[in-house]
Enzyme design. Structure first.
Site, PDB file in Angstrom:
ATOM      1  N   ASP A  26     -46.359 -21.066   2.162  1.00  0.00           N
ATOM      2  CA  ASP A  26     -45.998 -20.542   3.488  1.00  0.00           C
ATOM      3  C   ASP A  26     -46.737 -19.231   3.745  1.00  0.00           C
ATOM      4  O   ASP A  26     -46.156 -18.265   4.243  1.00  0.00           O
ATOM      5  CB  ASP A  26     -44.471 -20.340   3.566  1.00  0.00           C
ATOM      6  CG  ASP A  26     -44.003 -20.201   5.014  1.00  0.00           C
ATOM      7  OD1 ASP A  26     -44.792 -20.471   5.931  1.00  0.00           O
ATOM      8  OD2 ASP A  26     -42.842 -19.794   5.211  1.00  0.00           O
ATOM      9  N   PHE A  45     -30.093 -15.852   4.791  1.00  0.00           N
ATOM     10  CA  PHE A  45     -28.891 -15.674   3.979  1.00  0.00           C
ATOM     11  C   PHE A  45     -28.047 -14.472   4.398  1.00  0.00           C
ATOM     12  O   PHE A  45     -26.916 -14.342   4.007  1.00  0.00           O
ATOM     13  CB  PHE A  45     -29.296 -15.502   2.517  1.00  0.00           C
ATOM     14  CG  PHE A  45     -29.879 -16.751   1.941  1.00  0.00           C
ATOM     15  CD1 PHE A  45     -29.050 -17.750   1.473  1.00  0.00           C
ATOM     16  CD2 PHE A  45     -31.252 -16.943   1.875  1.00  0.00           C
ATOM     17  CE1 PHE A  45     -29.570 -18.908   0.943  1.00  0.00           C
ATOM     18  CE2 PHE A  45     -31.771 -18.092   1.338  1.00  0.00           C
ATOM     19  CZ  PHE A  45     -30.929 -19.088   0.873  1.00  0.00           C
ATOM     20  N   GLY A  46     -28.652 -13.583   5.167  1.00  0.00           N
ATOM     21  CA  GLY A  46     -27.901 -12.388   5.572  1.00  0.00           C
ATOM     22  C   GLY A  46     -28.839 -11.331   6.110  1.00  0.00           C
ATOM     23  O   GLY A  46     -30.019 -11.614   6.381  1.00  0.00           O
ATOM     24  N   GLU A  47     -28.302 -10.116   6.229  1.00  0.00           N
ATOM     25  CA  GLU A  47     -29.122  -9.060   6.825  1.00  0.00           C
ATOM     26  C   GLU A  47     -30.128  -8.495   5.839  1.00  0.00           C
ATOM     27  O   GLU A  47     -29.950  -8.580   4.627  1.00  0.00           O
ATOM     28  CB  GLU A  47     -28.205  -7.937   7.294  1.00  0.00           C
ATOM     29  CG  GLU A  47     -27.446  -8.323   8.547  1.00  0.00           C
ATOM     30  CD  GLU A  47     -26.264  -7.413   8.811  1.00  0.00           C
ATOM     31  OE1 GLU A  47     -25.811  -6.702   7.889  1.00  0.00           O
ATOM     32  OE2 GLU A  47     -25.781  -7.448   9.948  1.00  0.00           O
ATOM     33  N   VAL A  48     -31.207  -7.907   6.412  1.00  0.00           N
ATOM     34  CA  VAL A  48     -32.154  -7.152   5.590  1.00  0.00           C
ATOM     35  C   VAL A  48     -31.971  -5.696   6.023  1.00  0.00           C
ATOM     36  O   VAL A  48     -31.968  -5.383   7.215  1.00  0.00           O
ATOM     37  CB  VAL A  48     -33.602  -7.605   5.837  1.00  0.00           C
ATOM     38  CG1 VAL A  48     -34.565  -6.830   4.952  1.00  0.00           C
ATOM     39  CG2 VAL A  48     -33.741  -9.101   5.620  1.00  0.00           C
ATOM     40  N   LYS A  65     -32.241  -7.102   0.672  1.00  0.00           N
ATOM     41  CA  LYS A  65     -31.852  -8.366   1.288  1.00  0.00           C
ATOM     42  C   LYS A  65     -30.451  -8.674   0.805  1.00  0.00           C
ATOM     43  O   LYS A  65     -30.201  -8.637  -0.406  1.00  0.00           O
ATOM     44  CB  LYS A  65     -32.793  -9.498   0.842  1.00  0.00           C
ATOM     45  CG  LYS A  65     -34.186  -9.382   1.390  1.00  0.00           C
ATOM     46  CD  LYS A  65     -34.971 -10.629   1.049  1.00  0.00           C
ATOM     47  CE  LYS A  65     -36.315 -10.625   1.722  1.00  0.00           C
ATOM     48  NZ  LYS A  65     -37.027 -11.878   1.575  1.00  0.00           N
ATOM     49  N   GLY A  98     -33.502  -6.191   9.842  1.00  0.00           N
ATOM     50  CA  GLY A  98     -33.836  -7.572  10.192  1.00  0.00           C
ATOM     51  C   GLY A  98     -32.763  -8.514   9.705  1.00  0.00           C
ATOM     52  O   GLY A  98     -31.750  -8.099   9.129  1.00  0.00           O
ATOM     53  N   ALA A  99     -33.003  -9.811   9.968  1.00  0.00           N
ATOM     54  CA  ALA A  99     -32.028 -10.811   9.532  1.00  0.00           C
ATOM     55  C   ALA A  99     -32.769 -11.958   8.871  1.00  0.00           C
ATOM     56  O   ALA A  99     -33.807 -12.409   9.369  1.00  0.00           O
ATOM     57  CB  ALA A  99     -31.244 -11.318  10.726  1.00  0.00           C
ATOM     58  N   GLY A 100     -32.259 -12.384   7.731  1.00  0.00           N
ATOM     59  CA  GLY A 100     -32.843 -13.536   7.040  1.00  0.00           C
ATOM     60  C   GLY A 100     -31.869 -14.689   7.117  1.00  0.00           C
ATOM     61  O   GLY A 100     -30.798 -14.560   7.741  1.00  0.00           O
TER      62      GLY A 100
HETATM   63  N1  ADE Z   1     -38.562  -6.656   5.966  1.00  0.00           N
HETATM   64  C1  ADE Z   1     -38.390  -7.559   5.001  1.00  0.00           C
HETATM   65  N2  ADE Z   1     -38.756  -7.028   3.835  1.00  0.00           N
HETATM   66  C2  ADE Z   1     -39.137  -5.768   4.070  1.00  0.00           C
HETATM   67  C3  ADE Z   1     -39.643  -4.724   3.263  1.00  0.00           C
HETATM   68  N3  ADE Z   1     -39.788  -4.887   1.975  1.00  0.00           N
HETATM   69  N4  ADE Z   1     -39.958  -3.576   3.836  1.00  0.00           N
HETATM   70  C4  ADE Z   1     -39.824  -3.432   5.140  1.00  0.00           C
HETATM   71  N5  ADE Z   1     -39.377  -4.366   5.964  1.00  0.00           N
HETATM   72  C5  ADE Z   1     -39.038  -5.535   5.421  1.00  0.00           C
END
Ligand code: ADE
Length: 971
Positions: free
Chosen positions: A733, A611-614, A632, A607-609
């Site tokens: 949130d 601040f950067g990629e997850v 993260k 995924g993407a946050g």
């Molecule tokens: N996406 C963001 N945090 C995560 C996590 N802890 N486990 C799986 N997917 C995520």
């Protein structure tokens, strides 16, 4: 069954309203209507449908007991292979429909029950349609037809059923759309089954004409797309006017949603059962609004219907600025007890207010002066030659001082009372008159005051009657005070005789007395002061008791202070805001563990946050099993502030330790040179949650879980939130997108970081106050004045409950943020999602109470959900069951468990009596539940119809409360 081709009938709603539960809700309890385009059961003549080939489908028309035809189509070529038999309807006009529904009723023979047919016999048939603008003469070409569905039977029948004459009728409904041409044909393809098509009904759904909030909304055809609503503006009913533009939204299933705005009855009209009715004679309504017609105020009347104001009775008036709600009034009667007090230089005129003020408070007085010579008929006005203090017109107090008068003259003073309507009356005014001769001496002075006797609490005094004077003494005033306390206050008493016993005095105390006399000419001056002492008293007990009392009270205060200064909540860990650290890296050190990046293996980007990629990956810890983690990252080229904000979340997360809060494994902030990571990587490493975020997980698994599983997830989230609120942390949130789910369906709260998470959240929108807030999840007080608290988190929790029970539906669908705010403000709340147990929707409504202190605490939520899990039968009543069974034994659930007396009165449309209930002390539902009809009458409900409505609702309420108390249902 139906008499005409186009008939209107009721169809069951897919999503139903919670209106029976709470009067105010987003969904309304209006049945959608179905407009029938074709119903073969109501066609009297030949149907004229075509069959291809001729020996395929058979049209059979029989007569029912009322001699009406029953059109049936049959086919049963189960012995022969490669069947392809078509039956085509006539052209069907789509009228206003965009989406149509086709309801088929048919029987189907079970192939297993027919010997020797295996291989050739089928148990399904196919439904097709073809759109065209041509109404006649269209040749049948199968290739032009689009398949709607393969239709299988839920129930097929066997030879045995036939023997028993059991007809297993199947009903199947299919949706078709969008239809854009003027009409369409339906076609039925048989490929070797034994079918009897008993009826075909084609219809579309409409939101029906309706009246809501005094506005009418026309029949409206919904859009095909189930997630888009048609916005419809309402027209005010007769004698009503718009407040906020009335709007309803027509949902895809033909139900009206989200009423916004409203009309109100105009002046002279009140709302009765959804329309505006003229006020009856004797009543009026001066302003447009939801108020009722009121009885004419005292001394006014209205003869006709629809009065906006009541007219004053004869002799009564309304001043220009009097509101129409005020009683009509009249001029005051004249002043009373007019007296004067004269000395050498000053004449005081004093009087009492009139006995009748005319019903007004704006009373004033005018003084007129006449000076007459020896001939009383030859007088002249004298206001100009005298000085009046404060003035002679518009006096507010009942006194005036007059100076500059001549000696040896006769003055006549006329005092007139006036009020705001005096000028309107044509009646001659009445005045109080007094004549003062400036020759006359004042009232006589009291002399020779002496003490007759004294006791510990009283002193008896007497004095000489004044010398016989021109004006007789009316009475005496005796003034006295403690000698010690002269400047504080004094007491006085009156007596007609020249003696008095002054009681209520303190023992052994000196008092100072003086006396003056009163005559028609006013008061004399006070006599000289006389000092006398009361005698001593043996009992001093009372004052001693007073002292003891003071000491005891002080002791209690002391004990109380000692209590509250002891440690408040021993053992409860509290959250520390990293922003309170001067150096934020200090907070990172304190609350997180540094991880050597070489122990981390990054596997893939998930995924993407902001601040950067997850990424997902693995974390090795010496002496421990390798674990799956999410990482993260902070993208390269960051500035210091970004690094600080990024790590802030870790400083918060690192303080928590709970099975329903995402666990922080550690952070990477330092450079380990032996490692191959390029640049200066900064990372937050948390436990890996296999199922990702809750909202998308639920959307991907729509309808897959049992209610108990869903409640289990909600229980986990509530438990995590209880932990956070006990720590003093407010999330701000909370939403399904910020909950993560692991492989065991355990839900954990994530995304910490206060304001930063809101920057990060795509749902957060700017409010008028400049903050960025996820409107649909946020409590009203947090939106309007940023009052975030655990109670606002409880509101968000209710929205998460709704997201979970609707498998990730977007709260308030595609309504705009502005409309969401408006509808919440107007008191509307999300309805129960389909299949939602009543108990859970009740809990949601409880979380969405406007008054934040009335919302449940997370500890209550956990306890309540635990009870539901322990007693799963409590989850059986579903909101739609209750709505579709209004007469069912669950009727007592009609009122929600958490409403106030005011809301209950709103729900039975008796809001106008709120103040009657409150002022009579009926301010809890429990107290209301025991009321009799006499009680209802006693608190001022006069109309018999209203008494009955309240009493019958009270009985239901009583039953329900008993039911709830038995079940211990209250959170
Ligand atoms: N996406 C963001 N945090 C995560 C996590 N802890 N486990 C799986 N997917 C995520």
């Amino acid at each position: 069954m139906f008499l005409a081709d186009i008939s209107i009938c009721r169809v069951k709603m897919r999503l139903s309203s919670s209106c029976q539960i709470v009067n105010r809700c987003i969904f309304l309890f209006f049945f959608p209507i179905a407009v029938v385009l074709l119903d073969t059961t109501s066609v009297l003549g030949e149907l004229g449908w075509k069959t291809y080939p001729i020996n395929g489908w058979d049209a059979i028309t029989e007569m029912d007991e009322h001699n009406r035809p029953i059109h049936t189509f049959q086919v049963c070529n189960v012995m022969e292979p490669n069947q392809n038999n078509w039956l085509r309807s006539n052209w069907i006009s789509r009228q206003a429909a965009q989406k149509i529904y086709v309801e088929l009723r048919f029987t189907l023979r079970d192939c297993n029950s027919i010997p020797w047919v295996s291989g050739t016999c089928k148990e399904t048939f196919n439904l097709f349609y073809y759109e065209t603008d041509e109404t006649h003469g269209v040749k049948f070409k199968p290739v032009q037809y689009t398949k709607i569905d393969t239709i299988a039977a839920d129930e097929s029948f066997t030879q045995m059923d036939l023997g028993d004459r059991i007809l297993k009728l199947n009903t199947e409904v299919r949706e078709v759309g969008p239809i854009t041409k003027k009409g369409f044909y339906l076609a039925f393809q048989d490929i070797g089954a034994c079918i009897a098509l008993v009826s075909v009904r084609v219809y579309y759904k409409k939101c029906p004409f309706t009246l809501r909030n005094l506005a009418s909304f026309p029949d409206t055809v919904p859009r095909v797309d189930s997630s888009s609503l048609v916005e419809v503006k309402g027209a005010c009913v007769d004698h009503a006017e718009e407040r906020d533009t009335p709007k309803l939204f027509c949902g895809a299933d033909g139900d009206w949603l989200v009423p916004l705005g409203r009309c109100v009855c105009s002046i002279g009209y009140e709302e009765i059962d959804g329309s505006c009715m003229a006020c009856h004679p004797g009543f009026y309504k001066a302003y447009a609004g939801s108020i009722k017609c009121s009885k004419c105020p005292p001394h006014s009347f209205s003869y006709g219907e629809g009065a906006s104001v009541c007219r004053c009775e004869k002799g009564f008036f309304r001043a220009e600025k009097d509101p129409p709600t005020m009683a009509c009034t009249r001029p005051p009667s004249p002043p009373r007890n007019l007296m004067f007090n004269l000395n050498d230089t000053c004449l005081m005129l004093l009087w009492s207010p009139p006995s009748d003020t005319g019903g007004r408070r704006d009373l004033t007085y005018n003084v007129q002066c006449k000076r007459c010579g020896p001939d009383p008929n030859r007088c002249q006005l004298c206001e100009e030659e005298l000085r009046f203090l404060p003035r002679h017109l518009g006096l507010i107090n009942a006194t005036v001082a007059v100076t500059d008068f001549a000696a040896h003259a006769n003055y006549t003073f006329e005092i007139e009372s006036l009020n705001g309507v005096s000028d309107m009356s044509t009646f001659p005014r009445q005045v109080a008159i007094i004549t003062v001769s400036t020759d006359q001496g004042g009232p006589s002075l009291v002399r020779a005051l002496k003490k007759d006797w004294a006791s510990p609490n009283s002193i008896a005094l007497s004095w000489q009657k004044p010398e016989p004077a021109t004006v007789p003494v009316l009475d005496y005033e005796v003034k006295y005070h403690e000698k010690e306390h002269e400047q504080l206050s004094y007491s006085s008493t009156r007596t007609k005789a020249p003696s008095v016993i002054v009681s209520g005095l303190k023992p052994t105390t000196w008092y100072v007395f003086s006396v003056r006399s009163r005559s028609a000419a006013g008061y004399s001056s006070y006599s000289p002061k006389y000092e006398y002492e009361t005698t001593g008293d043996s009992s001093d007990l009372a004052s001693d008791q007073g002292q003891v009392l003071v000491i005891v009270t002080a002791a209690i205060v002391l004990i109380y202070k000692m209590c509250i200064s002891s440690v408040p909540f021993p053992g409860v860990k509290t959250y520390v805001d990293p922003d309170t650290y001067e150096d934020p890296t200090q907070a990172v050190h304190e609350f997180t563990k540094e991880i050597d990046p070489c122990r981390i293996r990054i596997e893939r980007v998930i995924g993407a946050g902001e601040f950067g990629e997850v990424c997902s990956g693995r974390l090795r810890t010496p002496g421990k099993k390798e674990i799956a983690v999410a990482i993260k990252t902070l993208k390269g080229g960051y500035v210091d502030r970004q690094r600080r904000d990024f790590l802030r979340e870790a400083s918060i997360m690192g303080q928590f330790d709970h099975p329903n809060i995402i666990r922080l494994e550690g952070v990477v902030t330092k450079m380990f040179y032996v490692c191959v990571f390029a640049g200066r990587p900064v990372m937050i490493v948390v436990e890996y949650m296999e199922n990702g975020s809750l909202d998308s997980f639920l959307r991907q698994h729509d309808g897959h879980f049992t209610v108990i599983q869903l409640v289990g997830m909600l229980r986990g989230i509530a438990s995590g939130m209880k932990y956070l609120s006990d720590m003093g942390y407010v999330h701000r949130d909370l939403a399904a997108r910020n909950i993560l789910v692991n492989s065991n369906l355990v839900c954990k709260v994530s995304d910490f970081g206060l304001s930063r998470v809101l920057e990060d959240d795509p749902e957060a929108a700017y409010t008028t106050t400049g903050g960025k807030i996820p409107i649909r999840w946020t409590a009203p007080e947090a939106i309007s004045y940023r009052k975030f608290s655990s109670a606002s988190d409880a509101w968000s929790y209710g929205i998460v409950m709704w997201e979970v029970m609707s498998y990730g539906e977007r709260p308030y669908w595609e309504m705009s943020n502005q409309d969401v705010i408006l509808s919440i403000e107007e008191g509307y709340r999300l309805p129960a999602p389909m299949g939602c147990p009543v108990a859970l929707h009740q809990l949601m409504l409880h979380c969405w109470q406007k008054e934040r202190n009335h919302r449940p605490k997370f500890t209550d939520v956990v306890t309540f959900l635990d009870k539901l899990i322990r007693n799963p039968s409590s989850l059986l009543p579903l909101v739609e069951d209750i709505q579709s069974l209004p007469e069912s034994p669950l009727e007592e659930m009609e009122y929600p468990m958490f409403i106030s007396v005011g809301e209950w009165l709103d729900s039975i449309k008796m809001s106008q009596y709120k103040s009657n209930f409150m002022s009579a002390g009926y301010n809890t539902l429990d107290s209301v539940a025991t009321m009799s009809i006499e009680d209802v009458r006693r608190i001022g409900v006069d109309l018999i119809g209203h008494q009955r409505r309240i009493v019958s609702s009270v009985q239901t309420l009583h039953l329900q409360l008993l039911h709830e108390h038995e079940k211990g249902f209250h959170v």
